[in-house]
Design an enzyme around this catalytic site. Structure first.
Site, PDB file in Angstrom:
ATOM      1  N   CYS A 109       0.833  -1.204   0.000  1.00  0.00           N
ATOM      2  CA  CYS A 109       0.000   0.000   0.000  1.00  0.00           C
ATOM      3  C   CYS A 109       0.875   1.265   0.000  1.00  0.00           C
ATOM      4  O   CYS A 109       1.604   1.509  -0.959  1.00  0.00           O
ATOM      5  CB  CYS A 109      -0.963  -0.032   1.174  1.00  0.00           C
ATOM      6  SG  CYS A 109      -2.366   1.083   1.003  1.00  0.00           S
ATOM      7  N   HIS A 203      -2.645  -5.720   0.783  1.00  0.00           N
ATOM      8  CA  HIS A 203      -2.091  -5.949   2.123  1.00  0.00           C
ATOM      9  C   HIS A 203      -1.970  -7.444   2.458  1.00  0.00           C
ATOM     10  O   HIS A 203      -2.804  -7.965   3.219  1.00  0.00           O
ATOM     11  CB  HIS A 203      -2.962  -5.272   3.175  1.00  0.00           C
ATOM     12  CG  HIS A 203      -2.818  -3.801   3.281  1.00  0.00           C
ATOM     13  ND1 HIS A 203      -1.736  -3.195   3.911  1.00  0.00           N
ATOM     14  CD2 HIS A 203      -3.616  -2.798   2.850  1.00  0.00           C
ATOM     15  CE1 HIS A 203      -1.890  -1.880   3.868  1.00  0.00           C
ATOM     16  NE2 HIS A 203      -3.011  -1.612   3.227  1.00  0.00           N
ATOM     17  N   GLU A 205      -0.125  -8.739   4.540  1.00  0.00           N
ATOM     18  CA  GLU A 205       0.244  -8.877   5.956  1.00  0.00           C
ATOM     19  C   GLU A 205      -0.945  -8.762   6.901  1.00  0.00           C
ATOM     20  O   GLU A 205      -0.828  -9.087   8.095  1.00  0.00           O
ATOM     21  CB  GLU A 205       1.294  -7.822   6.327  1.00  0.00           C
ATOM     22  CG  GLU A 205       0.786  -6.424   6.609  1.00  0.00           C
ATOM     23  CD  GLU A 205       0.487  -5.582   5.372  1.00  0.00           C
ATOM     24  OE1 GLU A 205       0.212  -4.376   5.522  1.00  0.00           O
ATOM     25  OE2 GLU A 205       0.517  -6.136   4.250  1.00  0.00           O
TER      26      GLU A 205
END
Length: 292
Positions: A109, A203, A205
């Site tokens: 991002c 994302h 993660e």
């Protein structure tokens, strides 16, 4: 992932101190701390440090100090890299030091956007915002099909995402790896100086619960941007991500969100992070040791 000696990871907090506090109140962790928790699961023996370039009084490592790490990870944040602020200037300057160090780096991002700006590309506010919760129908480019970052992804996949900015122009010596109808630059490789960066607009993660918390934090702007009719709409969508977080195999929740295992199952969500560590970080560390 087991290695003979622990990997050394440096995580860059892209948020300001105030933004870190806001995120901790809603999600329990700052963006960098979320990254750290994920990396601790992927590589339990890794030695992890966090650095905060946005902070004016932060102790910032130089390129030689960065080079003592095996990888650098740049978190997401509300940062707008096109704003001329001391915080954005410090973030971009630090990313240039990362490139100069030759240390492999990865960003999601805003992390991707910082790397793009540091290498000479351009970021903008999205003219028509669509991705809040899920980035849909991601597709590898011809270059991305065989790239080690994405070689374990199917022909089309969905991923966690929430952003209002996007990459407008990639820098020189960058390769577009994935795209979608909503956002042209979904994944890219950037080479600058001695450094190699792999980054994604989404994302890998984040957990579904963290996506739900992000929707709640951004409820007002989601309504303003026309993605939801009102705060109740936002809460209903956030609650679905909470349900997915608690029961990733629940068929009804998957159906309501319109997702499959690529999004719902944790190992599949983390595909790019696993590929980065196994296919760029570890081989680079081995080469560095041979040279030393």
């Amino acid at each position: 992932m087991q290695h003979d000696t622990p990997l050394r990871f440096l995580i860059v907090e892209s948020e300001t101190a105030a933004e870190r506090d806001t995120r901790r109140r809603s999600a329990g962790k700052s963006a960098g701390e979320s990254f750290a928790a994920t990396l601790e699961q992927l590589s339990p023996r890794a030695r992890i440090e966090l650095v905060t370039p946005s902070d004016p009084d932060a102790d910032i490592p130089n390129p030689d100090e960065i080079a003592t790490h095996d990888a650098v990870f740049l978190s997401g944040s509300p940062l707008h890299v096109y704003d001329e602020t001391p915080e954005t200037r410090r973030q971009i300057a630090f990313m240039r030091a990362v490139f100069a160090s030759g240390t492999p780096s990865f960003g999601s991002c805003a992390g991707l956007q910082v790397a793009v700006a540091a290498a000479g590309g351009k970021v903008r506010s999205m003219p028509f915002r669509q991705e809040a919760g899920i980035a849909r129908r991601l597709m590898p480019t011809e270059a991305g099909r065989d790239h080690p970052l994405l070689s374990d992804r199917p022909a089309v996949w969905d991923a966690p995402a929430i952003h209002g900015d996007e990459v407008e122009d990639l820098p020189p010596d960058a390769t577009l790896l994935a795209t979608s109808l909503a956002v042209r630059v979904q994944a890219a490789e950037i080479r600058s100086g001695d450094g190699i960066f792999w980054g994604v607009q989404y994302h890998p993660e984040l957990s579904p619960g963290e996506i739900g918390a992000a929707l709640r934090r951004q409820a007002e702007t989601l309504v303003e941007d026309g993605l939801c009719r009102d705060a109740d709409d936002v809460e209903a969508q956030a609650a679905l991500f909470d349900r997915l977080h608690d029961a990733p195999g629940d068929h009804a929740t998957r159906w309501r969100l319109g997702i499959d295992a690529e999004f719902a199952e944790e190992p599949r969500r983390r595909t790019e992070l696993i590929a980065f560590i196994e296919r760029l970080v570890i081989p680079t560390r081995m080469r560095r040791r041979q040279i030393a």
